[in-house]
Design a protein around this motif. Structure first.
Motif, PDB file in Angstrom:
ATOM      1  N   SER A  38      20.328  54.762  73.454  1.00  0.00           N
ATOM      2  CA  SER A  38      20.827  55.393  74.676  1.00  0.00           C
ATOM      3  C   SER A  38      21.158  56.855  74.413  1.00  0.00           C
ATOM      4  O   SER A  38      21.256  57.300  73.256  1.00  0.00           O
ATOM      5  N   TRP A  51      15.769  49.490  76.652  1.00  0.00           N
ATOM      6  CA  TRP A  51      16.169  48.261  75.983  1.00  0.00           C
ATOM      7  C   TRP A  51      14.938  47.645  75.324  1.00  0.00           C
ATOM      8  O   TRP A  51      13.805  48.048  75.577  1.00  0.00           O
ATOM      9  N   ASP A  60       9.894  53.864  80.278  1.00  0.00           N
ATOM     10  CA  ASP A  60      11.170  53.352  80.765  1.00  0.00           C
ATOM     11  C   ASP A  60      10.966  52.156  81.676  1.00  0.00           C
ATOM     12  O   ASP A  60       9.904  51.949  82.262  1.00  0.00           O
ATOM     13  N   LYS A 118      16.466  52.209  82.435  1.00  0.00           N
ATOM     14  CA  LYS A 118      17.245  51.867  81.242  1.00  0.00           C
ATOM     15  C   LYS A 118      16.319  51.656  80.052  1.00  0.00           C
ATOM     16  O   LYS A 118      15.154  51.299  80.197  1.00  0.00           O
TER      17      LYS A 118
END
Length: 422
Positions: free
Chosen positions: A84, A123, A116, A121
């Protein structure tokens, strides 16, 4: 203009760069065999200055590459990292806006492709063997696709750095030689050249971070200055020798073919110094020896002059009064390790000058080392002499005359008497 979601703000300005990075990532097939991610990162960091990448961008790429696994670079999956922005801020010790700016720079430079998720986000997760199953974040495949580019630029930069180190070392040696010659000339009272100006130029401050071109230009400038200083010293020396000194002074004469007496000082014939005799050549042929002393220089340097000019050799000679050239070679060979001169420098000197002439050069180095003129690297000083010998610029005879007179008291000049004087 097409847009993409990258989680770093205004995406319209990055659309073209993103698509270019995506096309580059499509060519990814894994790193070449035996190339690890550490090697990729090393080549990238060494090539970064030539590509104009700043320290912040390099640190960002380093942080992203380090969180990937080695199996990510095999080609089975794309190497993705999903830290992040907050994690990057803590890792890089930069503000959030600064980190976002570095990410935009990385995209524009074609180093990463932003992949993305739908909500922006980052992850990902791996299976039990550590392979990426699904991930969204920084796709580093463009880095792997540019391996050849980074490798070539890193090699070019290494070569440039080696050349820069060489020129810096040579500049130091040449400047020290200029100061040594000028100091000797001032000590002797020579006034036919601006010795002080030459010393000031040699002591001048060099640029803090000179380019390779600037170093080459400085090297040529100081080489020309050294050649001018050497020529001026030799000219002043000849003038000083030919100047009338009166009836009490002895003329400097070259040795003749007459047998030398016990009081004769410089009577060693030329062939003993720089040329093998026909008899020694025949003996070498008969013995099957391949080592023959080559004619290196036209200087005539008698052994007696070397022994008189460098009395420090007496500590390494068993009998200085009956020493021969072989004894001198053995003596300087024993003295070399004490001065910090390794075997490779000694071998280079003998290859460049010949066995006898290299021994003379080592004798002059020994004298200057004992006097404290050479304080840092006697081996580097000897290698500089080898370099000058290859270009025909090394003159040992003036150095020996200078060493001979270093401890001699100044001779009082006498004048011829007139017919009416007592």
């Amino acid at each position: 203009m097409q847009t993409v979601s990258n989680g770093v703000g205004d995406v319209r300005r990055l659309a073209d760069a993103q698509w270019a990075a995506a096309r580059l990532a499509d060519t990814y097939q894994g790193l070449p065999e035996s190339i690890s991610k550490a090697m990729l990162l090393d080549r990238f960091e060494r090539a970064a200055p030539r590509l104009g990448y700043g320290d912040g961008l390099v640190r960002l790429i380093r942080a992203l590459v380090r969180v990937t696994a080695e199996q990510d670079w095999t080609g089975r999956t794309h190497p993705l990292a999903w830290p992040s922005n907050d994690a990057l801020c803590e890792e890089l010790q930069r503000s959030r806006s600064c980190v976002q700016g570095l990410i935009r720079l990385a995209v524009r430079a074609g180093l990463v492709h932003m992949k993305d998720s739908g909500n922006g986000k980052r992850w990902g997760y791996r299976d039990e063997r550590g392979f990426i199953v699904e991930a969204f974040g920084f796709d580093l495949a463009p880095m792997a696709a540019r391996w050849d580019e980074f490798s070539d630029l890193a090699a070019a930069r290494s070569l440039e750095q080696a050349q820069r180190r060489y020129f810096k070392r040579k500049l130091g040696e040449i400047r020290r030689e200029i100061r040594t010659v000028c100091a000797d000339a001032v000590h002797r009272g020579y006034t036919t050249y601006d010795w002080t100006g030459a010393v000031d130029q040699a002591l001048g401050r060099l640029p803090r971070t000179p380019s390779l071109g600037e170093l080459e230009a400085l090297h040529e400038t100081f080489q020309a200055l050294l050649a001018a200083v050497d020529a001026a010293w030799v000219k002043a020396r000849k003038f000083d020798q030919t100047e009338p000194r009166g009836v009490m002074d002895e003329a400097h004469k070259e040795p003749t073919t007459q047998p030398r007496s016990e009081g004769t000082t410089y009577s060693s014939p030329r062939k003993e110094v720089v040329e093998p005799t026909a008899r020694s050549l025949d003996r070498s042929v008969r013995d099957g020896s391949s080592e023959v002393e080559a004619a290196i220089s036209e200087e005539v340097i008698p052994l007696s002059l070397v022994l008189e000019a460098v009395p420090e050799l007496n500590d390494f000679l068993s009998d200085p009064t009956s020493a021969q050239w072989e004894d001198l070679v053995d003596a300087v060979g024993r003295a070399a390790p004490l001065m910090g001169i390794n075997f490779s420098a000694l071998r280079e000197a003998r290859d460049a000058m010949g066995k006898n002439r290299a021994a003379i050069a080592l004798a002059t180095v020994l004298a200057r080392w004992k006097d404290g003129e050479i304080r840092s690297s006697a081996g580097g000083y000897l290698r500089a002499m080898c370099e000058r010998e290859r270009f025909g610029g090394l003159k040992l005879l003036p150095s020996l005359y200078g060493l001979k007179e270093r401890a001699a008291p100044p001779r009082a000049r006498s004048f011829r008497r007139t017919d009416g004087g007592e």
